[in-house]
Design a protein around this motif. Structure first.
Motif, PDB file in Angstrom:
ATOM      1  N   GLY A  66      86.278  44.934  93.900  1.00 17.04           N
ATOM      2  CA  GLY A  66      84.984  44.644  94.828  1.00 17.04           C
ATOM      3  C   GLY A  66      85.250  45.397  95.976  1.00 17.04           C
ATOM      4  O   GLY A  66      83.798  46.029  96.210  1.00 17.04           O
ATOM      5  N   ALA A  67      86.226  46.091  96.495  1.00 16.76           N
ATOM      6  CA  ALA A  67      85.883  46.946  97.518  1.00 16.76           C
ATOM      7  C   ALA A  67      85.457  48.144  97.061  1.00 16.76           C
ATOM      8  O   ALA A  67      84.504  48.915  97.870  1.00 16.76           O
ATOM      9  CB  ALA A  67      87.515  47.181  98.007  1.00 16.76           C
ATOM     10  N   GLY A  68      85.988  48.611  95.879  1.00 16.93           N
ATOM     11  CA  GLY A  68      85.167  49.875  95.184  1.00 16.93           C
ATOM     12  C   GLY A  68      83.700  49.820  95.167  1.00 16.93           C
ATOM     13  O   GLY A  68      82.993  50.849  95.359  1.00 16.93           O
ATOM     14  N   VAL A 128      95.013  39.452  91.874  1.00 21.70           N
ATOM     15  CA  VAL A 128      94.382  39.410  93.163  1.00 21.70           C
ATOM     16  C   VAL A 128      94.250  40.411  93.366  1.00 21.70           C
ATOM     17  O   VAL A 128      93.031  40.912  93.859  1.00 21.70           O
ATOM     18  CB  VAL A 128      95.124  38.530  94.269  1.00 21.70           C
ATOM     19  CG1 VAL A 128      94.358  38.641  95.528  1.00 21.70           C
ATOM     20  CG2 VAL A 128      95.112  37.074  93.806  1.00 21.70           C
ATOM     21  N   ILE A 129      95.085  41.487  93.625  1.00 19.21           N
ATOM     22  CA  ILE A 129      94.906  42.875  94.141  1.00 19.21           C
ATOM     23  C   ILE A 129      94.052  43.761  93.297  1.00 19.21           C
ATOM     24  O   ILE A 129      92.970  44.460  94.048  1.00 19.21           O
ATOM     25  CB  ILE A 129      96.015  43.590  94.206  1.00 19.21           C
ATOM     26  CG1 ILE A 129      96.946  43.050  95.345  1.00 19.21           C
ATOM     27  CG2 ILE A 129      96.122  44.993  94.355  1.00 19.21           C
ATOM     28  CD1 ILE A 129      96.404  43.105  96.762  1.00 19.21           C
ATOM     29  N   MET A 130      94.228  43.621  91.805  1.00 13.99           N
ATOM     30  CA  MET A 130      93.432  44.330  91.236  1.00 13.99           C
ATOM     31  C   MET A 130      91.841  44.018  91.119  1.00 13.99           C
ATOM     32  O   MET A 130      90.818  44.811  91.316  1.00 13.99           O
ATOM     33  CB  MET A 130      93.483  44.333  89.546  1.00 13.99           C
ATOM     34  CG  MET A 130      94.920  44.738  89.388  1.00 13.99           C
ATOM     35  SD  MET A 130      94.861  46.584  89.569  1.00 13.99           S
ATOM     36  CE  MET A 130      94.210  47.220  88.186  1.00 13.99           C
ATOM     37  N   MET A 169      86.834  42.431 101.712  1.00  6.20           N
ATOM     38  CA  MET A 169      87.808  42.018 100.761  1.00  6.20           C
ATOM     39  C   MET A 169      89.164  41.524 101.454  1.00  6.20           C
ATOM     40  O   MET A 169      89.836  40.668 100.932  1.00  6.20           O
ATOM     41  CB  MET A 169      87.980  43.449  99.989  1.00  6.20           C
ATOM     42  CG  MET A 169      86.886  43.755  99.093  1.00  6.20           C
ATOM     43  SD  MET A 169      86.316  42.286  97.976  1.00  6.20           S
ATOM     44  CE  MET A 169      84.882  41.873  98.572  1.00  6.20           C
ATOM     45  N   GLY A 170      89.163  42.314 102.562  1.00  4.36           N
ATOM     46  CA  GLY A 170      90.520  41.875 103.246  1.00  4.36           C
ATOM     47  C   GLY A 170      90.213  40.469 103.876  1.00  4.36           C
ATOM     48  O   GLY A 170      91.380  39.504 103.974  1.00  4.36           O
ATOM     49  N   TYR A 171      89.367  39.953 104.205  1.00  5.98           N
ATOM     50  CA  TYR A 171      88.694  38.711 104.533  1.00  5.98           C
ATOM     51  C   TYR A 171      89.066  37.512 103.495  1.00  5.98           C
ATOM     52  O   TYR A 171      89.555  36.489 103.689  1.00  5.98           O
ATOM     53  CB  TYR A 171      87.371  38.478 105.316  1.00  5.98           C
ATOM     54  CG  TYR A 171      86.917  36.952 105.553  1.00  5.98           C
ATOM     55  CD1 TYR A 171      87.391  36.468 106.895  1.00  5.98           C
ATOM     56  CD2 TYR A 171      86.422  36.069 104.518  1.00  5.98           C
ATOM     57  CE1 TYR A 171      86.923  35.405 107.213  1.00  5.98           C
ATOM     58  CE2 TYR A 171      86.138  34.880 104.907  1.00  5.98           C
ATOM     59  CZ  TYR A 171      86.434  34.232 106.273  1.00  5.98           C
ATOM     60  OH  TYR A 171      86.163  33.038 106.599  1.00  5.98           O
ATOM     61  N   VAL A 172      88.585  37.863 102.416  1.00  5.04           N
ATOM     62  CA  VAL A 172      88.951  37.133 100.928  1.00  5.04           C
ATOM     63  C   VAL A 172      90.251  37.020 100.868  1.00  5.04           C
ATOM     64  O   VAL A 172      90.767  35.874 100.635  1.00  5.04           O
ATOM     65  CB  VAL A 172      88.103  37.729  99.973  1.00  5.04           C
ATOM     66  CG1 VAL A 172      88.541  37.071  98.655  1.00  5.04           C
ATOM     67  CG2 VAL A 172      86.622  37.770 100.147  1.00  5.04           C
TER      68      VAL A 172
END
Length: 648
Positions: A330-332, A323-325, A205-208
């Protein structure tokens, strides 16, 4: 002081750097402000050449924090008088102090890091020097040059992976009531599972976010990476801890019986745990999904609030919050899914046996408990240790001997030609090391019905599960010196040479009640059974055979409309109906040995007698039956031999 002329031209390179830093910070955090938004207050002098830089409207000093601290103090006092206890009051005070100290230290650490990275990103070593080092420099010089040129990204990544990631993984794994710890190990296996899942989810998710959405310059900008990853870590660890609590509860509840029932009828562990996996994933993601459903309607989320307070436009703040939500969701999903799958993969053996001894109480202290009312916790810990030592001293291993007896209660030894139908020899500890069982018996190839008798809790179900290879059963404690033996064979063929599904189809165990949590209907379960154990036989033909025989048994057991019962959902069936349906399916599957754990406990007397007649007929047709019962009359009516549990 950075000055700006009336025509807008810069008067120093320092002002350019300040503007660049403000724009970079504004892009994700909303801390930077453009001219006209209050970042610089201009005061015209009579000569119109003097400019005064004033305090921002939203800057906070230490004095400004006093009212907020007073609020926490008021809550602490109120909790003391409301709850008549000092524990919560102390926890509130400690939490407030930790918040102040930890965030202050974080700011003190990040400020020089930001300056250092900004300065390093502006340094561009000449290509000639770099090429010369690569060609003529020694290995040491090359390594030094690489580290020097990449010190900024190394520093940022080290902070994320060596500090934030381990702390988040530890906190997530320590919040649960139960944990997964193999014998003879002091650290829970869950920690390594969680840290792997967190790393994978946050990296993806950080890459995205960094490479596809925000695209800061440089890409390793700590102003973007650290806040973004911090939000992902925090939300993921909450979802993971919730998922682990639910998953371990599933392993300790009636859902475990449902898993075992599916494994009995041919499912692998992946298929048997899918209902639990779906429950865990849905429950862990539900808070985030609910938050996304009401965001912007009843509340403004924290990041957007910070951006707006920092001077960013609401439109920009809303877009970054979207974006953050999505990234948090996705990360969860990735973190919870990976954690759940890895725990399931480790808690079951290769042969589908649930490792009971690995699921233990979680005694790890949470980060918040490392400094929290320690003076009150020490006596509690000492009392717990004292209770454990006293309990350990009181526990004396009870030796249980299991003997096969004939109807006149005399011990018997079968002497049959060839191999017996079932030959079992088990010896070892169970019930958390409190009991030692020695069970050595043979079931001949005849029409006997073996009745298991003994007081409750002595290990009758444990013995049946151990024979059916559904439970680790005789698993010694780490301090035990008792040898564990489990030698079981069918017609002289050792159990280990069978595939686990094949063994359980031949030696089938049926728990007392386990179908109430099954999903779907008995008819859909029959489809599953047919597809699982049909083998080379046509699934359609085998399904028709299963349905026909199951309906016949139900008709004989006072079920007037079997088809109506088979098409009803499991949750709508009564206890007696569920028990009859599962027993009928088990008989229709035609095992060679049927291990029954109180199969008529939910039936009335008339139906019980009819079921007994069916079981006697099945035994005559070649299906050996081993049955647990607490009904002495039933034992006398059905049993020809007894497996008697006795204390030695």
């Amino acid at each position: 002081m950075a000055m700006r002329k009336r025509d807008g031209s810069s008067v120093s390179s320092e002002s350019k750097r300040d503007e660049t830093e403000d724009e970079t910070t504004e892009k994700l955090l909303g801390r930077g402000q453009t001219q006209g938004e209050g970042s610089v207050m201009m005061k015209a002098s009579p000569s119109e050449n003097s400019i005064e830089v004033g305090k921002k409207d939203d800057d906070l000093t230490l004095n400004d924090l006093i009212p907020a601290v007073l609020v926490s103090t008021f809550v602490s006092i109120g909790s003391y008088y409301s709850c008549d206890s000092i524990d919560m009051a102390e926890d509130i005070i400690i939490a407030t102090l930790r918040t102040f100290i930890q965030l202050s230290l974080l700011a003190a650490f990040l400020s020089p890091m930001f300056r250092y990275v900004d300065n390093k990103s502006k340094e561009n070593p000449s290509a000639t020097t770099a090429t010369s080092i690569r060609k003529n420099g020694s290995v040491k010089e090359r390594i030094k040059a690489v580290l020097s040129n990449n010190s900024a990204p190394i520093l940022v990544l080290a902070y994320l992976t060596c500090f934030m990631l381990p702390l988040a993984a530890y906190e997530a794994s320590s919040r649960t009531k139960l944990t997964l710890r193999p014998p003879n190990t002091s650290f829970p296996l869950v920690f390594s599972i969680v840290i792997t899942s967190l790393f994978t989810a946050v990296v993806l998710m950080g890459y995205v976010a960094i490479f596809l959405i925000v695209r800061p310059t440089p890409r390793y900008s700590p102003r973007h990476l650290i806040p973004l990853c911090g939000m992902l870590f925090n939300n993921c660890l909450s979802s993971i801890s919730l998922a682990l609590d639910i998953l371990f509860t599933e392993f300790q509840s009636k859902q475990r019986d449902t898993m075992e029932l599916m494994i009995i009828f041919g499912a692998d562990t992946w298929t048997a745990t899918r209902p639990s996996f779906r429950t865990v994933l849905a429950s862990a993601l539900k808070p985030q999904i609910n938050s996304m459903n009401v965001i912007g309607l009843v509340a403004i989320p924290g990041m957007m609030t910070g951006q707006v307070l920092g001077g960013a436009s609401p439109v920009r703040a809303a877009r970054y919050q979207i974006v953050i939500m999505c990234l948090i969701l996705g990360a969860g999903f990735l973190a919870v899914g990976m954690t759940t799958e890895l725990v399931i993969w480790n808690v079951f053996t290769e042969r589908g046996i649930l490792r009971d001894g690995w699921i233990v109480d979680n005694n790890s202290l949470r980060i918040s408990q490392l400094v929290s009312s320690s003076s009150l916790r020490i006596p509690v810990m000492e009392n717990n240790l004292l209770e454990r030592s006293e309990a350990k001293g009181d526990v004396v291993n009870s030796a249980i001997k299991v003997e096969l007896r004939t109807k006149n209660q005399s011990a018997t030894q079968q002497t049959t030609e060839g191999f017996p139908l079932l030959n079992a020899y088990l010896h070892g500890e169970y019930a958390n090391g409190k009991m030692i069982m020695t069970a050595k018996f043979k079931i001949p190839t005849n029409q006997d019905i073996i009745i298991i008798t003994g007081p409750s809790g002595i290990g009758k179900s444990t013995l049946l599960k151990a024979i059916a290879e559904l439970s680790s059963g005789f698993e010694p404690s780490p301090e035990s010196s008792v040898e564990t033996i489990a030698r079981i064979s069918l017609f002289g063929r050792d159990r280990s040479t069978f595939h686990p599904s094949e063994w359980r189809q031949r030696v089938m165990y049926l728990p007392q009640s386990s179908s109430s949590n099954l999903q779907g209907t008995p008819e859909s379960f029959l489809h599953f059974v047919a597809s699982s154990i049909a083998g080379n036989r046509p699934t359609k033909e085998y399904l028709e055979q299963l349905v026909s025989e199951t309906s016949s048994y139900l008709l004989a057991w006072n079920v007037p409309q079997p088809n109506s019962l088979l098409t009803s959902t499991w949750s709508k069936l009564s206890g007696g109906e569920s028990q009859r349906v599962t027993l009928a399916i088990a008989l229709a599957a035609r095992p060679q040995v049927l291990l029954l754990d109180e199969p008529t406990s939910a039936l009335d007397e008339s139906v019980k007698l009819k079921v007994e007649e069916t079981l006697k007929m099945a035994a005559k047709n070649g299906c050996a039956i081993v049955m647990v019962t607490h009904d002495d009359d039933q034992a006398m009516r059905m049993g020809t031999k007894w497996l008697q549990f006795e204390f030695v």
